[in-house]
Design a protein around this motif. Structure first.
Motif, PDB file in Angstrom:
ATOM      1  N   LEU A 119      10.856  11.237   0.975  1.00 33.22           N
ATOM      2  CA  LEU A 119      10.230  12.554   0.808  1.00 33.22           C
ATOM      3  C   LEU A 119      11.037  13.426  -0.142  1.00 33.22           C
ATOM      4  O   LEU A 119      10.488  14.037  -1.070  1.00 33.22           O
ATOM      5  CB  LEU A 119      10.101  13.237   2.167  1.00 33.22           C
ATOM      6  CG  LEU A 119       9.648  14.700   2.164  1.00 33.22           C
ATOM      7  CD1 LEU A 119       8.225  14.831   1.615  1.00 33.22           C
ATOM      8  CD2 LEU A 119       9.739  15.296   3.568  1.00 33.22           C
ATOM      9  N   VAL A 120      12.335  13.477   0.069  1.00 37.76           N
ATOM     10  CA  VAL A 120      13.181  14.372  -0.714  1.00 37.76           C
ATOM     11  C   VAL A 120      13.203  13.976  -2.187  1.00 37.76           C
ATOM     12  O   VAL A 120      13.170  14.849  -3.072  1.00 37.76           O
ATOM     13  CB  VAL A 120      14.614  14.390  -0.135  1.00 37.76           C
ATOM     14  CG1 VAL A 120      15.551  15.179  -1.042  1.00 37.76           C
ATOM     15  CG2 VAL A 120      14.603  14.996   1.268  1.00 37.76           C
ATOM     16  N   MET A 155       1.921  14.370   2.648  1.00 36.89           N
ATOM     17  CA  MET A 155       1.707  13.345   3.671  1.00 36.89           C
ATOM     18  C   MET A 155       2.655  12.165   3.474  1.00 36.89           C
ATOM     19  O   MET A 155       2.918  11.748   2.349  1.00 36.89           O
ATOM     20  CB  MET A 155       0.257  12.864   3.630  1.00 36.89           C
ATOM     21  CG  MET A 155      -0.753  13.942   4.003  1.00 36.89           C
ATOM     22  SD  MET A 155      -2.467  13.419   3.679  1.00 36.89           S
ATOM     23  CE  MET A 155      -2.561  13.655   1.889  1.00 36.89           C
ATOM     24  N   ILE A 156       3.137  11.624   4.584  1.00 29.24           N
ATOM     25  CA  ILE A 156       4.079  10.505   4.566  1.00 29.24           C
ATOM     26  C   ILE A 156       3.459   9.311   5.282  1.00 29.24           C
ATOM     27  O   ILE A 156       2.983   9.435   6.418  1.00 29.24           O
ATOM     28  CB  ILE A 156       5.398  10.877   5.264  1.00 29.24           C
ATOM     29  CG1 ILE A 156       6.023  12.112   4.600  1.00 29.24           C
ATOM     30  CG2 ILE A 156       6.369   9.701   5.245  1.00 29.24           C
ATOM     31  CD1 ILE A 156       7.170  12.699   5.392  1.00 29.24           C
ATOM     32  N   PHE A 157       3.471   8.165   4.621  1.00 28.25           N
ATOM     33  CA  PHE A 157       2.909   6.939   5.196  1.00 28.25           C
ATOM     34  C   PHE A 157       3.919   5.801   5.091  1.00 28.25           C
ATOM     35  O   PHE A 157       4.707   5.747   4.145  1.00 28.25           O
ATOM     36  CB  PHE A 157       1.641   6.510   4.445  1.00 28.25           C
ATOM     37  CG  PHE A 157       0.543   7.535   4.434  1.00 28.25           C
ATOM     38  CD1 PHE A 157      -0.425   7.552   5.427  1.00 28.25           C
ATOM     39  CD2 PHE A 157       0.469   8.486   3.412  1.00 28.25           C
ATOM     40  CE1 PHE A 157      -1.442   8.500   5.412  1.00 28.25           C
ATOM     41  CE2 PHE A 157      -0.545   9.428   3.384  1.00 28.25           C
ATOM     42  CZ  PHE A 157      -1.500   9.437   4.398  1.00 28.25           C
ATOM     43  N   TYR A 158       3.883   4.888   6.042  1.00 31.66           N
ATOM     44  CA  TYR A 158       4.585   3.616   5.941  1.00 31.66           C
ATOM     45  C   TYR A 158       3.545   2.547   5.603  1.00 31.66           C
ATOM     46  O   TYR A 158       2.404   2.616   6.065  1.00 31.66           O
ATOM     47  CB  TYR A 158       5.267   3.248   7.257  1.00 31.66           C
ATOM     48  CG  TYR A 158       6.530   4.021   7.560  1.00 31.66           C
ATOM     49  CD1 TYR A 158       7.171   4.773   6.580  1.00 31.66           C
ATOM     50  CD2 TYR A 158       7.103   3.982   8.827  1.00 31.66           C
ATOM     51  CE1 TYR A 158       8.328   5.471   6.855  1.00 31.66           C
ATOM     52  CE2 TYR A 158       8.269   4.677   9.114  1.00 31.66           C
ATOM     53  CZ  TYR A 158       8.881   5.415   8.124  1.00 31.66           C
ATOM     54  OH  TYR A 158      10.039   6.099   8.401  1.00 31.66           O
ATOM     55  N   VAL A 183       5.929   6.287  -4.467  1.00 30.77           N
ATOM     56  CA  VAL A 183       6.109   5.083  -3.642  1.00 30.77           C
ATOM     57  C   VAL A 183       7.571   4.647  -3.733  1.00 30.77           C
ATOM     58  O   VAL A 183       8.060   4.320  -4.815  1.00 30.77           O
ATOM     59  CB  VAL A 183       5.188   3.937  -4.115  1.00 30.77           C
ATOM     60  CG1 VAL A 183       5.483   2.666  -3.316  1.00 30.77           C
ATOM     61  CG2 VAL A 183       3.724   4.334  -3.958  1.00 30.77           C
ATOM     62  N   SER A 184       8.257   4.665  -2.587  1.00 30.27           N
ATOM     63  CA  SER A 184       9.653   4.220  -2.539  1.00 30.27           C
ATOM     64  C   SER A 184       9.723   2.914  -1.757  1.00 30.27           C
ATOM     65  O   SER A 184       9.135   2.795  -0.685  1.00 30.27           O
ATOM     66  CB  SER A 184      10.531   5.279  -1.860  1.00 30.27           C
ATOM     67  OG  SER A 184      10.629   6.447  -2.642  1.00 30.27           O
ATOM     68  N   VAL A 216       7.640   3.255   1.681  1.00 28.22           N
ATOM     69  CA  VAL A 216       7.248   4.583   2.130  1.00 28.22           C
ATOM     70  C   VAL A 216       6.426   5.220   1.019  1.00 28.22           C
ATOM     71  O   VAL A 216       6.832   5.222  -0.147  1.00 28.22           O
ATOM     72  CB  VAL A 216       8.464   5.482   2.438  1.00 28.22           C
ATOM     73  CG1 VAL A 216       7.994   6.814   3.030  1.00 28.22           C
ATOM     74  CG2 VAL A 216       9.423   4.794   3.403  1.00 28.22           C
ATOM     75  N   VAL A 217       5.253   5.725   1.377  1.00 32.83           N
ATOM     76  CA  VAL A 217       4.356   6.362   0.402  1.00 32.83           C
ATOM     77  C   VAL A 217       4.265   7.859   0.704  1.00 32.83           C
ATOM     78  O   VAL A 217       3.936   8.245   1.822  1.00 32.83           O
ATOM     79  CB  VAL A 217       2.948   5.744   0.439  1.00 32.83           C
ATOM     80  CG1 VAL A 217       2.075   6.344  -0.662  1.00 32.83           C
ATOM     81  CG2 VAL A 217       3.020   4.222   0.291  1.00 32.83           C
ATOM     82  N   ILE A 218       4.544   8.679  -0.296  1.00 30.98           N
ATOM     83  CA  ILE A 218       4.443  10.133  -0.167  1.00 30.98           C
ATOM     84  C   ILE A 218       3.260  10.592  -1.016  1.00 30.98           C
ATOM     85  O   ILE A 218       3.181  10.280  -2.209  1.00 30.98           O
ATOM     86  CB  ILE A 218       5.728  10.835  -0.671  1.00 30.98           C
ATOM     87  CG1 ILE A 218       6.984  10.169  -0.078  1.00 30.98           C
ATOM     88  CG2 ILE A 218       5.669  12.313  -0.329  1.00 30.98           C
ATOM     89  CD1 ILE A 218       7.105  10.262   1.419  1.00 30.98           C
TER      90      ILE A 218
END
Length: 223
Positions: A119-120, A155-158, A183-184, A216-218
């Motif tokens: 996120l950061v 929004m944060i998704f796995y 996308v991380s 992780v998708v932001i």
């Protein structure tokens, strides 16, 4: 004093474990681990010889009662997941709730959680956000996406690597191709990567370069 410790473990780089986490894992009477084989490597690396038991999504409903009984009888317990903070898209909630209901002290240590660095470093607003974890696989997925299409917070998704392209396609369909996304993957590991852009651009990138590793998708909220 009998207590439950929730202990975050590294999401990749072993140097991210805290000194306090190592001390607690050495001092408790027993450790509950999501996968004892995975956690065994971590414990061996830090020379932690504490007794370890399996506690995962397939047995946690059955094991909670026994664990609570042991703690109430005076033992201390540490719960760890394969990586990151327990109960964040991993087992932990059921045991924590049971301990609270039985007035057992619960102490959650600060530490590694995958969505925070994702996120950061996304470059998207992080003053307000919503953590969605994994979307429903089939039933309820469309309903959830329709609802989230109106969400104004980041929004944060796995997501798993083999489902990322499909999920980004759904985001393009429900949120619009121009919505910004980050996308991380493989955070803190050797091949760490963060890809930023609008959904159309990032989707095209991963169609041509199938992703690997934890993801992780932001996603930007609706303006």
């Amino acid at each position: 004093m009998s207590k439950l410790f929730l202990v975050p473990t590294p999401i990749g780089n072993l140097e991210d474990i805290t000194l306090r986490a190592i001390r607690v894992l050495k001092e408790v009477d027993f450790i509950l681990a999501e996968d004892t084989r995975t956690s065994g490597k971590l414990l061996k690396h830090f020379e932690i010889a504490t007794q370890m038991h399996s506690h995962h999504m397939h047995n946690e409903h059955k094991s909670v009662e026994g664990v609570v009984k042991r703690i109430k009888n005076g033992e201390t317990c540490a719960l760890i997941s394969d990586a990151g903070t327990p109960a964040i898209s991993d087992p932990g909630f059921l045991l924590t709730r049971a301990c609270v209901q039985h007035t057992i002290e619960v102490d959650c240590l600060p530490g590694a959680t995958a969505f925070v660095p994702a996120l950061v470093n996304s470059g998207l607003p992080n003053d307000k956000f919503v953590f969605e974890g994994f979307l429903p696989v089939k039933k309820g997925r469309q309903t959830r996406l329709l609802l989230l299409a109106q969400e104004t917070r980041t929004m944060i998704f796995y997501e798993s690597p083999h489902k990322l392209v499909k999920t980004l396609g759904h985001f393009a369909e429900y949120f619009g191709e121009e919505r910004q996304v980050s996308v991380s993957r493989e955070l803190t590991k050797m091949f760490e990567e963060t890809k930023r852009g609008n959904i159309k651009e990032v989707l095209s990138y991963y169609k041509n370069k199938p992703p690997k590793g934890e993801i992780v998708v932001i996603v930007e909220g609706k303006k």
